[in-house]
Design an enzyme around this catalytic site. Structure first.
Site, PDB file in Angstrom:
ATOM      1  CG  HIS A  17      41.685   8.090  24.802  1.00 37.54           C
ATOM      2  ND1 HIS A  17      42.515   8.147  25.899  1.00 37.54           N
ATOM      3  CD2 HIS A  17      41.456   9.382  24.450  1.00 37.54           C
ATOM      4  CE1 HIS A  17      42.786   9.423  26.187  1.00 37.54           C
ATOM      5  NE2 HIS A  17      42.147  10.186  25.328  1.00 37.54           N
ATOM      6  NE  ARG A  95      36.349  14.172  27.419  1.00 37.54           N
ATOM      7  CZ  ARG A  95      37.610  14.413  27.746  1.00 37.54           C
ATOM      8  NH1 ARG A  95      38.187  13.694  28.671  1.00 37.54           N
ATOM      9  NH2 ARG A  95      38.284  15.369  27.150  1.00 37.54           N
ATOM     10  CB  SER A 133      44.227  11.363  30.264  1.00 40.31           C
ATOM     11  OG  SER A 133      43.868  10.620  29.131  1.00 40.31           O
TER      12      SER A 133
END
Ligand code: ADP
Length: 165
Positions: A17, A95, A133
């Site tokens: 991030h 991604r 995450s």
């Protein structure tokens, strides 16, 4: 003034991030980090904790880049959130291929709601691309070392949350 909105759950904020936020500083003067309340996702950190972590990390980026960074919790439609904060673009990180399909659909739907707000995709540096995450939490929970995925402060917060030292 160019304003961008970077939405996400940030449970917790990772080096992936942060790399995207850094890159966004070349595109916008003000970046609003939209922290989705997302109770349905069953976040590990509650909203206040996620917001506090994002704020602390963003303060560093503002110092380094001069980009103004604001944190805005939201629970409404993304496009309404973008309008609320005056954003002309939505920033998303891409991604693997797996992200593409969902993002493709989101752009289509958001365009139908408001054609005036562009979605801009950025890719993180290769060393941060695989960070998610969800996996960081899993690794921390299973006793692994997350030092290369998050900042020291976030790592400490994760370990404290999970009762690790
Ligand atoms: P969401 O619930 O919207 O997926 P996340 O906090 O997981 O929220 O991610 C927010 C945004 O950051 C998404 O656009 C996601 O693709 C992007 N992102 C997350 N991790 C990375 C990474 N390692 N590299 C590039 N983009 C990332």
């Amino acid at each position: 003034m160019r304003i961008g909105l970077y939405p996400g759950t940030f449970d917790p904020i990772t080096l992936g991030h942060l790399d995207i936020i850094h890159r966004a500083s070349a595109l916008v003067d003000r970046l609003v980090i939209g922290v989705a309340i997302n109770q349905d996702k069953g976040p590990l950190f509650d909203l206040d904790e996620r917001v506090a972590m994002v704020k602390a990390e963003c303060a560093r980026i503002t110092k380094e880049t001069g980009m103004e960074c604001l944190v805005h919790p939201f629970d409404n439609l993304l496009i309404d959130c973008a309008r609320d904060v005056g954003a002309s673009m939505i920033i998303r990180g891409l991604r693997a291929v797996a992200d593409f399909e969902y993002e493709y659909q989101m752009v289509g739907m958001n365009r139908a709601l408001d054609d005036g707000i562009e979605t801009v995709f950025l890719m993180a540096d290769a060393e941060y691309q695989a960070i998610a995450s969800k996996l960081v939490k899993e690794i921390a929970r299973l006793g692994g070392d997350v030092t290369t995925f998050v900042t020291q402060d976030v790592r400490d917060a994760l370990y404290a949350k999970l009762g690790r030292s």
